[in-house]
Structures are given as structure tokens and as C-alpha cells.
Design a protein around this motif. Structure first.
Motif, PDB file in Angstrom:
ATOM      1  N   GLU A 165       1.041  -1.160   0.034  1.00  0.00           N
ATOM      2  CA  GLU A 165      -0.407  -0.543   0.045  1.00  0.00           C
ATOM      3  C   GLU A 165       0.846   0.967  -0.266  1.00  0.00           C
ATOM      4  N   ALA A 166       2.107   1.509   0.977  1.00  0.00           N
ATOM      5  CA  ALA A 166       2.872   2.432   0.507  1.00  0.00           C
ATOM      6  C   ALA A 166       3.580   2.991  -0.388  1.00  0.00           C
ATOM      7  N   THR A 167       3.851   1.537  -0.821  1.00  0.00           N
ATOM      8  CA  THR A 167       4.621   1.610  -1.909  1.00  0.00           C
ATOM      9  C   THR A 167       4.260   2.103  -3.613  1.00  0.00           C
ATOM     10  N   LEU A 168       2.988   1.739  -3.548  1.00  0.00           N
ATOM     11  CA  LEU A 168       1.543   2.438  -4.778  1.00  0.00           C
ATOM     12  C   LEU A 168       1.265   3.566  -4.366  1.00  0.00           C
ATOM     13  N   ALA A 169       0.856   4.015  -2.915  1.00  0.00           N
ATOM     14  CA  ALA A 169       0.787   4.997  -2.509  1.00  0.00           C
ATOM     15  C   ALA A 169       1.983   6.626  -3.328  1.00  0.00           C
ATOM     16  N   ALA A 170       3.185   6.154  -2.926  1.00  0.00           N
ATOM     17  CA  ALA A 170       4.331   6.625  -2.822  1.00  0.00           C
ATOM     18  C   ALA A 170       3.808   7.097  -4.832  1.00  0.00           C
ATOM     19  N   CYS A 171       4.210   6.015  -5.326  1.00  0.00           N
ATOM     20  CA  CYS A 171       3.964   6.115  -6.931  1.00  0.00           C
ATOM     21  C   CYS A 171       3.072   6.805  -7.161  1.00  0.00           C
ATOM     22  N   VAL A 172       1.838   6.416  -6.929  1.00  0.00           N
ATOM     23  CA  VAL A 172       0.338   7.553  -7.479  1.00  0.00           C
ATOM     24  C   VAL A 172       1.197   8.875  -7.144  1.00  0.00           C
ATOM     25  N   LEU A 173       1.299   9.006  -5.797  1.00  0.00           N
ATOM     26  CA  LEU A 173       1.539  10.794  -5.391  1.00  0.00           C
ATOM     27  C   LEU A 173       2.458  11.517  -5.982  1.00  0.00           C
ATOM     28  N   ILE A 174       3.323  10.363  -6.287  1.00  0.00           N
ATOM     29  CA  ILE A 174       4.452  10.896  -7.771  1.00  0.00           C
ATOM     30  C   ILE A 174       3.760  11.828  -9.056  1.00  0.00           C
ATOM     31  N   GLN A 175       2.957  10.885  -9.470  1.00  0.00           N
ATOM     32  CA  GLN A 175       2.414  11.320 -10.740  1.00  0.00           C
ATOM     33  C   GLN A 175       0.539  12.929 -10.522  1.00  0.00           C
ATOM     34  N   GLU A 176       0.746  12.794  -8.951  1.00  0.00           N
ATOM     35  CA  GLU A 176      -0.433  13.382  -8.745  1.00  0.00           C
ATOM     36  C   GLU A 176      -0.187  14.712  -8.909  1.00  0.00           C
ATOM     37  N   HIS A 177       1.393  14.850  -8.112  1.00  0.00           N
ATOM     38  CA  HIS A 177       2.142  16.146  -7.732  1.00  0.00           C
ATOM     39  C   HIS A 177       1.999  16.761  -9.538  1.00  0.00           C
ATOM     40  N   ARG A 178       2.342  15.398 -11.133  1.00  0.00           N
ATOM     41  CA  ARG A 178       2.520  15.986 -12.319  1.00  0.00           C
ATOM     42  C   ARG A 178       1.199  16.017 -13.031  1.00  0.00           C
ATOM     43  N   LEU A 179      -0.288  15.093 -12.126  1.00  0.00           N
ATOM     44  CA  LEU A 179      -0.852  15.500 -13.166  1.00  0.00           C
ATOM     45  C   LEU A 179      -1.974  16.629 -12.905  1.00  0.00           C
ATOM     46  N   TYR A 180      -1.699  17.063 -11.246  1.00  0.00           N
ATOM     47  CA  TYR A 180      -2.671  17.912 -11.248  1.00  0.00           C
ATOM     48  C   TYR A 180      -2.395  20.059 -11.885  1.00  0.00           C
ATOM     49  N   PRO A 181      -1.073  19.955 -11.876  1.00  0.00           N
ATOM     50  CA  PRO A 181      -0.492  21.183 -12.394  1.00  0.00           C
ATOM     51  C   PRO A 181      -0.893  21.434 -13.333  1.00  0.00           C
ATOM     52  N   ALA A 182      -0.149  20.447 -13.956  1.00  0.00           N
ATOM     53  CA  ALA A 182      -0.710  20.166 -15.109  1.00  0.00           C
ATOM     54  C   ALA A 182      -2.361  20.365 -16.012  1.00  0.00           C
ATOM     55  N   ALA A 183      -3.460  19.449 -15.304  1.00  0.00           N
ATOM     56  CA  ALA A 183      -4.687  20.065 -15.439  1.00  0.00           C
ATOM     57  C   ALA A 183      -5.464  20.848 -14.998  1.00  0.00           C
ATOM     58  N   LEU A 184      -4.916  21.419 -13.681  1.00  0.00           N
ATOM     59  CA  LEU A 184      -5.044  23.095 -12.978  1.00  0.00           C
ATOM     60  C   LEU A 184      -4.749  24.347 -14.633  1.00  0.00           C
ATOM     61  N   ALA A 185      -3.603  23.914 -15.216  1.00  0.00           N
ATOM     62  CA  ALA A 185      -3.327  24.216 -16.295  1.00  0.00           C
ATOM     63  C   ALA A 185      -4.167  24.269 -17.714  1.00  0.00           C
ATOM     64  N   ASP A 186      -4.787  23.496 -17.979  1.00  0.00           N
ATOM     65  CA  ASP A 186      -5.218  23.345 -18.952  1.00  0.00           C
ATOM     66  C   ASP A 186      -6.880  23.999 -18.836  1.00  0.00           C
ATOM     67  N   PHE A 187      -7.051  23.840 -17.489  1.00  0.00           N
ATOM     68  CA  PHE A 187      -8.797  24.545 -16.944  1.00  0.00           C
ATOM     69  C   PHE A 187      -8.438  25.216 -16.627  1.00  0.00           C
ATOM     70  N   ALA A 188      -7.794  26.330 -16.791  1.00  0.00           N
ATOM     71  CA  ALA A 188      -7.635  27.782 -16.233  1.00  0.00           C
ATOM     72  C   ALA A 188      -7.243  28.419 -17.927  1.00  0.00           C
ATOM     73  N   ARG A 189      -6.547  27.544 -18.693  1.00  0.00           N
ATOM     74  CA  ARG A 189      -6.506  28.214 -20.714  1.00  0.00           C
ATOM     75  C   ARG A 189      -7.583  28.436 -20.527  1.00  0.00           C
ATOM     76  N   ALA A 190      -8.736  27.434 -20.150  1.00  0.00           N
ATOM     77  CA  ALA A 190      -9.793  27.131 -21.441  1.00  0.00           C
ATOM     78  C   ALA A 190     -10.760  28.519 -20.533  1.00  0.00           C
TER      79      ALA A 190
END
Ligand code: GRF
Length: 196
Positions: A165-190
Motif C-alpha cells: 500500500e505504501a509503495t503504491l501510494a508513493a508511486c501514485v503521489l508522484i503522478q498526482e504532483h505532475r497531473l494536478y498542475p497540468a490539469a489546472l493549467a488546461d482548465f485555466a486556459r480553457a
């Protein structure tokens, strides 16, 4: 003009920190104008302060279960600083129809699963128990149903045979930190794009 964003956190605030880091880029289409928590002890509030971002704690406990009254105070705080978009980032309270309605189409959330799979809590444990070979995270618009709103972006990670559970959470969290800023940028531009 940058989109004015408030980030609502519950604790650690690592996703908030990722949004703050992205927003330091002058070309980023959103600025974080407020970090707000219902938890005055949220460690993310100190992180935001260190980054020079205004913070506000609106403790839910004095409202003694009157969730709508607590949200009226949050709504007023958001409007007072001209917020246009709200990003939930580990904010652990389910919103009532008041706040969801007041900000319809303007509230984003990040969830640690590939929605619609595994809404709710303990997503990593449940994905492992189900024997999933893929897992990940989702940025979605917030609607009244918990973790049910329209999906804006997803990131997939493989589930490895020796994952815990811990290793998977850590792996997902790295992607969260990449995904959220990118998704917010797309949303803001739209949002800023002029109507045809
Ligand atoms: C993240 O896993 C996020 O997906 C979920 O809550 C966690 C918050 O972590 N909604 P942090 O406070 O951003 O570090």
C-alpha cells in the motif's frame, strides 16, 4: 490575466505544494491567491506561509455540525479575495449542495485512483486487494456525488508484484504532483479562452 485559484487542504498539502511550484512559472495561467483549511493544524498551512501565499483556517468544529454554515464562511472568504477556481487537495470534508452549487463547474479535486474505480477512501489498498495491474490518479470536477464528477485528466501507474500500500501510494503521489498542475493549467486556459 491569470485565473485566481484557492487551494483547500486538509493536512500535508503536498499537492498544494506542487500547484504552488507550478504557479511560480510566469507563463503558468493560474495564480494561487489563497490556501484554506478546515484544520488549523494542517502542516500544509505552514508550507504555504513559507511560500508567501496567504492562508486561512476556518475550523469546522465551532460550527457544531452545521456544515452549510461552515461553508457559508468558506464561500465568503473565497469571494472576498476574488477566487475564480477552487482546487481541493486532500480536503477531507464532503461538500454540501451549498458550496458545490455556488461553485458549480469551478471546483476541481484530485483523487488517488483511476475513477470511476475506487471512489472514497483506502484506494491503494483496495486496488491491491482486487489484483489490479494498473492504478493511478484522477483530476475531476466536483459534483454532489462523492468522487463522481466529470473527469478532466488521469495518470496511470503499473501495479508491481511486490507493491505494498505504501509503495503504491508513493508511486501514485508522484503522478498526482505532475497531473494536478497540468490539469489546472488546461482548465485555466480553457476558462480564459474567448467565446467564438
Ligand atoms: C492525495 O493522495 C490526494 O489524491 C487525496 O488526498 C491526498 C492528499 O495529499 N485527495 P496531500 O495533502 O496533497 O499531500
Amino acid at each position: 490575466m491569470k485565473i485566481r485559484v484557492a487551494v483547500l487542504i486538509g493536512g500535508r498539502g503536498s499537492n498544494m505544494d506542487a500547484l504552488l511550484a507550478a504557479a511560480r512559472d510566469p507563463a503558468y495561467p493560474a495564480e494561487i491567491v489563497l490556501v484554506l483549511s478546515n484544520n488549523p493544524a494542517a502542516s500544509g498551512l505552514a508550507t504555504a506561509t513559507a511560500a508567501g501565499v496567504p492562508i486561512l483556517a476556518i475550523d469546522h468544529r465551532p460550527y457544531k455540525g452545521d456544515r452549510a454554515a461552515h461553508e457559508v464562511a468558506i464561500d465568503a472568504a473565497l469571494r472576498a479575495v476574488g477566487v475564480e477556481v477552487v482546487c481541493l487537495a486532500g480536503y477531507m470534508r464532503v461538500l454540501t449542495p451549498f458550496l458545490v452549487g455556488a461553485w458549480a463547474g469551478r471546483i476541481l479535486n484530485i483523487h488517488p485512483s483511476l475513477l470511476p474505480a475506487y471512489p472514497g477512501l483506502h484506494t491503494h489498498r483496495r486496488a491491491l486487494e482486487a489484483g489490479e495491474t494498473q492504478h493511478g490518479c484522477t483530476v475531476h470536477l466536483v459534483t454532489q456525488g462523492v468522487d463522481e464528477g466529470p473527469i478532466l485528466a488521469q495518470a496511470v501507474v503499473p501495479v508491481l508484484p511486490d507493491d505494498t500500500e505504501a509503495t503504491l501510494a508513493a508511486c501514485v503521489l508522484i503522478q498526482e504532483h505532475r497531473l494536478y498542475p497540468a490539469a489546472l493549467a488546461d482548465f485555466a486556459r480553457a476558462l480564459r479562452r474567448p467565446l467564438p
